[in-house]
Structure formats: C-alpha cells, structure tokens
Design an enzyme around this catalytic site. Structure first.
Site, PDB file in Angstrom:
ATOM      1  N   GLU A   1       2.199   1.819  -3.422  1.00  0.00           N
ATOM      2  CA  GLU A   1       1.160   2.420  -4.282  1.00  0.00           C
ATOM      3  C   GLU A   1       1.131   3.937  -4.107  1.00  0.00           C
ATOM      4  OE1 GLU A   1      -2.866   3.983  -3.386  1.00  0.00           O
ATOM      5  OE2 GLU A   1      -2.945   1.851  -2.876  1.00  0.00           O
ATOM      6  N   HIS A   2       1.172   4.409  -2.856  1.00  0.00           N
ATOM      7  CA  HIS A   2       1.198   5.849  -2.582  1.00  0.00           C
ATOM      8  C   HIS A   2       2.412   6.508  -3.226  1.00  0.00           C
ATOM      9  CE1 HIS A   2      -1.769   7.016   0.706  1.00  0.00           C
ATOM     10  NE2 HIS A   2      -2.053   5.747   0.472  1.00  0.00           N
TER      11      HIS A   2
ATOM     12  N   HIS B   1       0.833  -1.206   0.000  1.00  0.00           N
ATOM     13  CA  HIS B   1       0.000   0.000   0.000  1.00  0.00           C
ATOM     14  C   HIS B   1       0.869   1.258   0.000  1.00  0.00           C
ATOM     15  CE1 HIS B   1      -2.850   2.805   2.374  1.00  0.00           C
ATOM     16  NE2 HIS B   1      -3.192   2.832   1.105  1.00  0.00           N
TER      17      HIS B   1
ATOM     18  N   LEU C   1     -31.058  -8.962   3.716  1.00  0.00           N
ATOM     19  CA  LEU C   1     -30.221 -10.152   3.553  1.00  0.00           C
ATOM     20  C   LEU C   1     -29.433 -10.046   2.264  1.00  0.00           C
ATOM     21  CD1 LEU C   1     -31.166 -13.868   4.090  1.00  0.00           C
ATOM     22  CD2 LEU C   1     -30.274 -13.157   1.872  1.00  0.00           C
TER      23      LEU C   1
END
Length: 1004
Positions: free
Chosen positions: A95-96, A92, A343
């Site tokens: 990615e930044h 992550h 549901l």
C-alpha cells in the site's frame, strides 16, 4: 494503517500528460452492465450510476454539479490476512509503495505533488481483508489525477531505492504504535486466536519482518512486493467510486478507459468461514497490562459474518439493546452500582466469514473488584432478552429512525463518501449501495434468536485491562511486548452465568419520546435566511442571542450553541479542575435521559472551553427545546452526587497522568502552548489542585460560577425567531435570580505572548515512554489580520508538500511529519513538526536546511506556478460547508473570538488574489528566513529517555557538535513565569463589525 496525508502544494504536475477526451460510445465497449436503479433519498440531489466493466471492476459514479471537490477511491479485496507467512506486513508495505512511482509516472512524489498543487489530499489504509486508496482534488483536475491514480493498479515500479527508504516509514509507523494501547490490545487479542489462523498475523510490519529476517532467509522483498501486487491486485476483486461535477455520461467516459486497463486475473477473494476462535479458544479470561492507566472489561463472543442479513438487521437490533444507555439498560444498572463509567455493545466484522459480538465497559476502581459480577449482569440482560423474545414494535421503531435518517441525512463530503461506499460495493448489491445501512425491510425474529443463542457462557472470552495486574501478567505478546495472563474460566463460574436471571432493574427500553413528529421546513419569511451574517435577536446584561434562519441546506434541522462564560472558570488551577469534574458530572448525569434523544437524531454535548462551559445541540429541530430545557435545568440545579463525584475526580486525575503516554509531538504542542499562551496552568499545577477537590468545594464553585456568568448563544437552522426567543428566555429565566452581569473587563479573552524581533527561544523536555523524540519549530508571524492571514496561508500552502516529501519521503526522518499554520488567541505563525528516532537537535537542523532551500525555490518559482498556488488556495478557502452544523460552527467561532468576520472566506480571498509573488517572498524573508533580523522563533524539543531513545543514546559526533553550537544561540526557557512576565502580549484581532462590547462598564 497508513497516515499518508498531503493537504497542500508543491511544484509542477505530471510531465505534460493529460487525458484525451473520450466519448461515451467508445467507453461503452468496456462496460458489461449499467445500474440506473440505485435507491436514493428523495432529498438527495446527486445522481448515481453503477457500472460493471468487462474486466469485472465494479464502479459507482456520482454526479454532483454543485461540488467544490471531486474525490475517488479504490478498494482492493485483499488485506494483511493474505500476507505470506514469512513476510508479515507485506500488504501494508505494498500500500505504501504504490504512491511512489509507476511506469507512466515514475517521479516518486508525482501523485502527491499534483494533488497539492490542485487543492487535493490523499491517503490509504490496509485492513484485515481489504486495502483502500483515496484522494480528493479541485473538480477541474479530476481527469488528470485519475490517470495518475489508475496506474497504481496497472504498472507500479517498486523501485529499489524507494523500497529501501519507504521501509523506514513502515518501521517508524509501527514504532509510533508500540506504546498505543489500542494497537497493543488488538494484537494481543489476535495472538490468542487459533494458531495458524491468518487472524493471528501482524499486519503493520516492521524492519525485522520486512528486511532483517527476509535477508537472513534469502528473500527478495521487492520481488515479493511485485508478486503480491500481481497476484492480488486483480480488477475482479476491486471496486471504484468517484464523485465529480461532470454528468454521469462524462464521468463514465472519463473513468472507463482508464480503469478497464486493469488486468482481470480471475482471483477468488479470500474468505475465512472458519472462525479464529473455535470452542477450544473460548471460556477464557485474560488480564492485560496497559501503558496508560486504563481500566476496562471486554466480554466477547465469536459469531459468523451476518453482513448478508443487512435488510433485517439482527446485529443492529441486539447492538441497540445491549448498548442502550437509558432507564432499565445494562449501563444504567452497572452505573447505579458504581462499577462502570461507560458501555459499548455491538457486533463487528473481523474479516469476510467471521465476526464478533462484544460488550465493552470502562471500569471504576470498585468495578475492578466486581468483574465477574459485571459479566453476570451481562448474562442477566441477555437472559431477559431471550425471555422477552424479539419485539416487533422495537424493530419497527429502529426501522422508522433509520428511514428518517436516510431521508434527511446531511450531504457527505466527497472524500468521506467515496471511502465509505467503495468498500460497500464489495459487500452489497449495486441498487442498495446507498441504503444498505438505513432501510430495514425484512422482519426476521429467528435471526435475532439465532444470534442470542451464540451469546452464552460457553462461548465467552473475557479481557480485563488494568495497571494493577502488573504482577499477575507473566506472559508477553511478541510484536508489541504487551504483558498478559490468559486462563480458563472456572466451571463453577460458567454454571453461575448460565443460571443468571434479570432482576427488576433490567428491562427493555420504553418507546422513544424524542422521535421527531414534525419534519416540515419553516416557510415564513425571515431576512436572515438570505444574509451571510446572523443577527443579535436578544441582548440583555446576562445574555446575548444570535439568530439565523437556514436557506441553504433545507433540512428540518437546527444548531444550538451556548457558552456559559465566566472569569471563574480558569481563575486558578483549582477552579479549572473543579470545572472539568463538573462537566464530567453534567454529562454523566444527563446520559440516561438524553440517550433517547441521541437515538432520535439529536446530538448533544457539554464540553469545556477555556473560559466557559459550552453546550451544543444539533439535529432535528422538532424537540430540541425539550432536550435544551433538561440540560439547562441539570446545569443550573446541579447537586453533586458524592459517589459519582469520587469516580469522576479519579477519572480526571488519571486523564492528566495519562498524558505522559501520548505521542511526543503532542507533548511538543503542549509545551508550545505553555510558552506562548498568556494564562495557562501546567499539568503539574492542575494535578495538585485536582487531588484536593471535594464535594463541598464543587458545590460552592458551581454556585458562585452560575452567579457570575454571561450567556452567549447561537441558534441557526429551521427555526423561527419566536422559537429561538422562547428557548433563550427559558435559559435566562433559569439562571439564579441573584446572578449579576459581568463587567466588560471580565469578558476579555486571553492573549498570546510576543517573542520579540530577532529572538530565538528553546524549550526542552523529556519523555520516558516513547522511543521517538520530536522537534517542533515555530516562526511567529504576528497578530491575525486579513492580509497577513492569507499571506501566511499561502506560504504554508507552498511549503507543505515539499516539507513532507523532503523530510519524510526522502530523508526518512520519521513517520510523523507535518507543517502548517498555527493560530491561537489572535496570533499566528508557521509550525513544522518532525517526530523521529533521531535527536531533536538534528531534526531542527534538517528543518532549517529545508527552509533555506525553500527560500531559493520561492525565489526561482515561475509566475505561472505562483498563480497556481494562489488560485488553488483561493478555491480551498471558498469551499462551502457540506453540513449546516459545519457552517454554524464557523459562525460560532467568529462569535466566541469576538471578531465577527462572518464573510471571512470571501473577504480574505479578495485580499489573497491581490498578493504578488514578490509580496509572498518578502513575507517569507521577514518572518521565516534565518537571515531576517525580524524573525521570531520558538523551538520545542521532546527528547526520549526511554531505552533505545535518542536521549538515551545521543553521542557527540561532528554533526552533533555543530547542532550544539547552533543551539547555544537559542535562549533556553527554564522558568515559564519568568519568561512570560518579560514579554509583551499581542493585541487581539480587530472586530469586523460594530458590535458593542459585551458586559457592563463603569464610567468615572
């Protein structure tokens, strides 16, 4: 998941770098294989080509000469399950970091800056097993952005300074998620998986995992980022998709030289055939304590990854049945017992190699007492499915429905298209890339039976979420602090569920009567097909009908919007609360009947507008009238079911209370509305009124409202005037015979409070749930008018990317930073919002400092740059809707605001194109500049009093004292009523058409 969005402009683009024209012959040297046999719908006007490059990168080219935007996306077949064990969140973080400079384009905000100058936006997200990057841009600039974009995957910098600062953004992102129940429950579920399985990993990362602990262990995170990128960012596990105006050959010539430069490191894409929940991790029941007052039950089964069986769809078949909401369904039976509200049933992929099948229900208070009984009924239904066996007719019906949707589906906007299909390129053959989820061709009942064989008690995992388990939950999940208790399910209970058999209330769905039978386009001539504006087809004291035939999208679909407008709907807090519960009951009562319509492509909803009940139906026009008749019958002949009333009343009260746990910036927006809207009831007032509601009050309220109502309607699409009039007449004829027309004065819309020239008001509030605080600053710019509209938009366009770059990227004030135009009740202004761990006083000071610098930047802006901003905004405003429903919704917005500017984009762009740089600057100096005696400013501070929050820790340093001195100039809003009764109201916008005002008028 990152929220890295840029929707507006800033300074110059990449330093003179441009893509040289490359011909198709040269590009061909890097193409290993072309695919020109991609299956597409007969109605699809786009052209497609697949490529496999010599570096084994898979590419989907999409040529759409009519597109207003180009877009592209890259998916890398690696996600956070591949994080090094000692660095949770590294994928992550990587990615930044890719956004923040490459060897060829070293400027940190080069990419976002260029996009915002040219009408673009960008984002990215990291999942379990893949990471996706994407953007859109005005079509003429596609080649330039692709050059910048491609460098992410070739030579990113990961500079020391950017790494340190962006770590704060990753940490802030995690902090924003800490009190979010979705994130908390997801991580809790992963934490109960088999120890050592990658599925247990913490994917977001925070300061501890990416800074503090690595330093303690002597790990250089920047080196690890470079290593991770070099290891996994290999072209052979990447896929790329692009949509552009250019021909397929031109797109190929543009894309291939750039992306064939990505290195093929011959990586094997990771997969996890070993399920994270082996038998030893099943037969478990967990109780979880939520932040909000939620009540839910999840019944989950581990299953293999069935994605490769997309042509037979066994998971889709069973999802359709277990998630069904019609007569005989599991939901219908559970609602009849008063145990559940909703549901969802279906399969999901965990990551490559394993998946889950889950039934999730929202529980009523009584349902919490019957959790094991609900699980028993789930197994009853599954038992019935085994007994009946796979039904060919039902699979054929699903196949027909999906095939029809494939043929007549709406055009996806380019950005949504590339994001969806770039990941599909990783999973499906190129020829099936468009049709994989739509065209079933292999009937394999044995696969359905195989999945059913896995949905058994010995494989079940149960999770129950509710506030009442506070004392029971003695265990704590480490990353989010979620309290829980997990236990083994008793052998006696497993045996009971194994013996469960369905009663008569559970049965298979009936054949769907809503499937469209007529899919032809209307061929009779209608003048409205070629006009921009709809016409008034019916105008009576009780109803006005607007009509327009579609001649643009040419699909057998229509859009119907109806407002039941009544002054009673928002007359007092009790009326507002009763209206909310009434709408909940309307939807609840219609769901069993109308679910078949949804499956057949007829989307519908009943919602609350501030002074009206809004009904919308969109989709295939063939049987819309049947559904509309049923909805109107249900509304007009409404009779309260006491049992369902108590459930919906309680749900409404919980929804009001749960707002406390929403993000601080949402609280700031709410407080702004309280200050600026002429008539608005507070949550406190609504909550008090809701507690006093009863069945008798609701029945009286509905009866009165239906006799004091005006119906405004729009019918647009593939329908004739005759059909529209018949539907409208049916609506009016169903209204009570003693309904009386409204007076014109009863139909006047609410207005906005005028702050007053030179004023500055401050509204402060506290929040004890989140550690983050928030500062919202609003600069009122007067009533809406054509020229003022576009001047304000141009200011917002020029400020948006610099605001994000300065306040978020450089100063790292917080993860959530946004700015833009705020419009409500005919008035408008510029709004900037920062959510942060810093005190709102400091945040506001930084916002003002940014605006001061921005004024200097505007003054120094070159004429060329100004014209670039203006032309980009003009192109964005003229972008055409991709779906008829989107276009109809814009027309509907003009109708319900009573402005009727149906040609708004063209009218306002004509004005925009005559605005000069000097006029823009004068607008800024008048409404935004701190030196203006005309400026009208509202500040909203949401101060965290949670442990570790800014309000709990605030100390008075020199900077704080300066902030407090500045803040003392603001007039505090303590009493909202006192504040508003001393202020004038803005006028509503002038109508653009000579439309008679609705309602009757008495003349003296």
């Amino acid at each position: 998941m990152s929220n890295y969005v840029v929707e507006a402009p800033a300074g110059p683009g990449p330093g003179g770098a441009r893509i040289s024209p490359v011909n198709i012959e040269n590009a061909s040297y890097s193409v290993l294989k072309r695919y020109n046999d991609i299956v597409k719908s007969k109605e699809d006007k786009r052209e497609y080509r697949g490529l496999e490059l010599t570096n084994r990168l898979k590419v989907l080219l999409v040529s759409d000469p009519s597109t207003d935007k180009s877009a592209a996306a890259m998916a890398v077949n690696v996600g956070y399950l591949s994080d090094p064990d000692e660095l949770p969140g590294l994928a992550h973080f990587c990615e930044h970091m890719l956004f923040l400079g490459t060897k060829k384009y070293p400027q940190e905000n080069e990419y976002n800056k260029f996009l915002s100058e040219h009408g673009g936006s960008a984002n990215a997200y990291t999942s379990t097993d893949y990471t996706t990057f994407y953007f859109d841009v005005l079509p003429q600039h596609l080649a330039e952005v692709l050059d910048i974009f491609s460098q992410f995957f070739i030579c990113p910098l990961f500079t020391e300074s950017a790494t340190g600062r962006e770590l704060s953004a990753v940490h802030s992102e995690h902090e924003n998620n800490v009190c979010n129940d979705t994130w908390r429950l997801n991580q809790f579920n992963k934490s109960t998986a088999e120890p050592g399985h990658p599925y247990t990993k913490f994917g977001t990362g925070n300061k501890q995992t990416l800074d503090v602990i690595p330093k303690q262990k002597g790990i250089d995170v920047r080196k690890e980022l470079l290593k991770f990128h070099h290891t996994w960012y290999s072209s052979n596990i990447m896929t790329f998709a692009v949509v552009g105006k250019e021909s397929l050959d031109e797109l190929e010539a543009m894309v291939v030289p750039l992306f064939s430069a990505i290195e093929d490191r011959d990586v094997t894409p990771p997969a996890w055939p070993q399920h994270p929940f082996p038998p030893s991790r099943c037969r478990k029941r967990a109780y979880c304590l939520p932040v909000k007052d939620l009540r839910s039950l999840s019944i989950e089964f581990p299953i293999p990854d069935y994605l490769k069986h997309y042509k037979s769809g066994p998971i889709y078949y069973l999802s359709h049945l277990l998630g069904h909401e019609g007569p005989g369904s599991l939901l219908a039976a559970l609602k009849d017992k008063g145990w559940v509200d909703s549901l969802e049933g279906g399969g999901r992929t965990g990551a490559r190699g394993f998946g889950f099948f889950e039934v999730h229900v929202d529980l009523t208070e009584d349902g919490l007492e019957h959790v094991d009984d609900i699980v028993n009924m789930v197994f009853q239904y599954i038992s019935m499915l085994r007994e009946k066996g796979p039904q060919r007719w039902m699979w054929d019906e699903q196949r027909e429905t999906l095939s029809t949707d494939f043929t007549y589906r709406d055009v996806q906007d380019p950005r949504s298209f590339v994001v969806k299909h770039v990941h599909m390129l990783q999973e499906f053959p190129m020829e099936d890339i468009l049709s994989a989820y739509y065209l079933l061709s292999e009937w394999k009942p044995e696969l359905i039976e195989e999945v059913l064989s896995r949905l058994v008690p010995k494989n079940v995992r149960i999770g129950v979420v509710a506030k009442r388990f506070a004392d029971k939950c003695t265990q704590v999940e480490s990353w989010y602090g979620t309290k829980y208790l997990q236990e083994d399910i008793e052998d006696s209970k497993i045996k009971e569920w194994e013996e469960a058999r369905a009663g008569p209330e559970l049965h298979l769905p009936h054949p769907n009567q809503f499937l469209p039978e007529r899919l032809e386009l209307e061929t009779s001539h209608d003048p409205t097909a070629d006009s921009i504006a709809p016409i008034i087809l019916k105008d009576t004291p009780l109803m006005r009908l607007w009509f327009k035939r579609d001649n643009e999208f040419k699909l057998p679909k229509a859009y119907i919007a109806i407002d039941l407008f009544s002054p009673l709907s928002y007359a007092d807090p009790e009326s507002c609360a009763l209206l909310s519960v009434w709408v909940l009951l309307i939807r609840d009562g219609l769901q069993e009947y109308a679910y078949a319509a949804e499956l057949a492509g007829l989307r519908w909803n009943v919602t609350i507008a501030k002074q009206a009940v809004n009904i919308v139906i969109e989709g295939y026009d063939d049987k819309q009238h049947v559904l509309l008749d049923k909805i109107i019958d249900h509304v007009v002949n409404f009779k309260t079911d006491p049992k369902r009333f108590n459930i919906m009343k309680e749900n409404h009260i919980r929804a009001i209370k749960n707002f406390d746990a929403e993000q601080p910036y949402q609280h700031a927006v709410y407080q702004q509305s309280l200050c600026l809207t002429d008539m608005v009831w507070t949550r406190c007032e609504l909550l008090a009124a809701a507690k006093d509601m009863n069945v008798e009050k609701l029945d009286v309220f509905v009866s009165r409202l239906l006799r004091k109502v005006h119906v405004e309607a729009l019918m647009m699409g593939n329908i004739t005037r005759e059909r529209a009039l018949n539907m409208a007449d049916n609506i009016e004829n169903k209204l009570p015979k003693d309904a009386r027309p409204l007076l014109a004065q009863e139909l006047i819309l609410y207005r906005e409070v005028e702050l007053g020239k030179g004023s500055w008001f401050l509204r402060s509030t506290e929040n004890n749930v989140h550690k983050s605080s928030c500062a919202l600053v609003y600069y009122a710019c007067g009533p809406r008018a054509t020229r003022a509209n576009v001047a304000l938009e141009l200011v917002a366009h020029a400020l948006a990317e610099p605001a994000f770059n300065v306040l978020r990227t450089k100063e790292q004030l917080g993860y959530i930073v946004f700015s833009g135009v705020r419009r409500s009740n005919g008035a408008q202004g510029l709004r900037l919002v920062v959510q942060s761990d810093r005190h709102p006083e400091y945040l506001e000071q930084r916002i003002e400092a940014f605006l001061k610098t921005s004024q200097e930047d505007l003054e120094n802006m070159s004429e060329e740059m100004f014209l670039k901003h203006r032309s980009t905004l003009a192109a964005q405003r003229l972008e055409r809707p991709k779906r008829m429903a989107t276009k109809a919704a814009r027309i509907w917005a003009e109708i319900i605001t009573q402005v009727y500017n149906f040609d708004r984009p063209r009218v306002e762009v004509e004005q925009l194109n005559t605005i000069t740089k000097d006029e823009l600057l004068q607008f800024y100096k008048k409404y935004i500049s701190a030196e203006s005696c005309d400026r009208q400013k509202l500040s909203v501070h949401v101060i965290s009093t949670a442990e570790g929050g800014a309000g709990a820790e605030h100390t008075e340093d020199t900077e704080d004292k300066e902030n407090q001195e500045n803040e003392s100039k603001a007039v505090r809003i303590e009493d909202l009523v006192e504040f508003k009764c001393r202020r004038r109201l803005y006028p509503l916008p002038t109508s653009h058409m000579n439309i008679p005002r609705k309602g009757t008028q008495c003349k003296l």
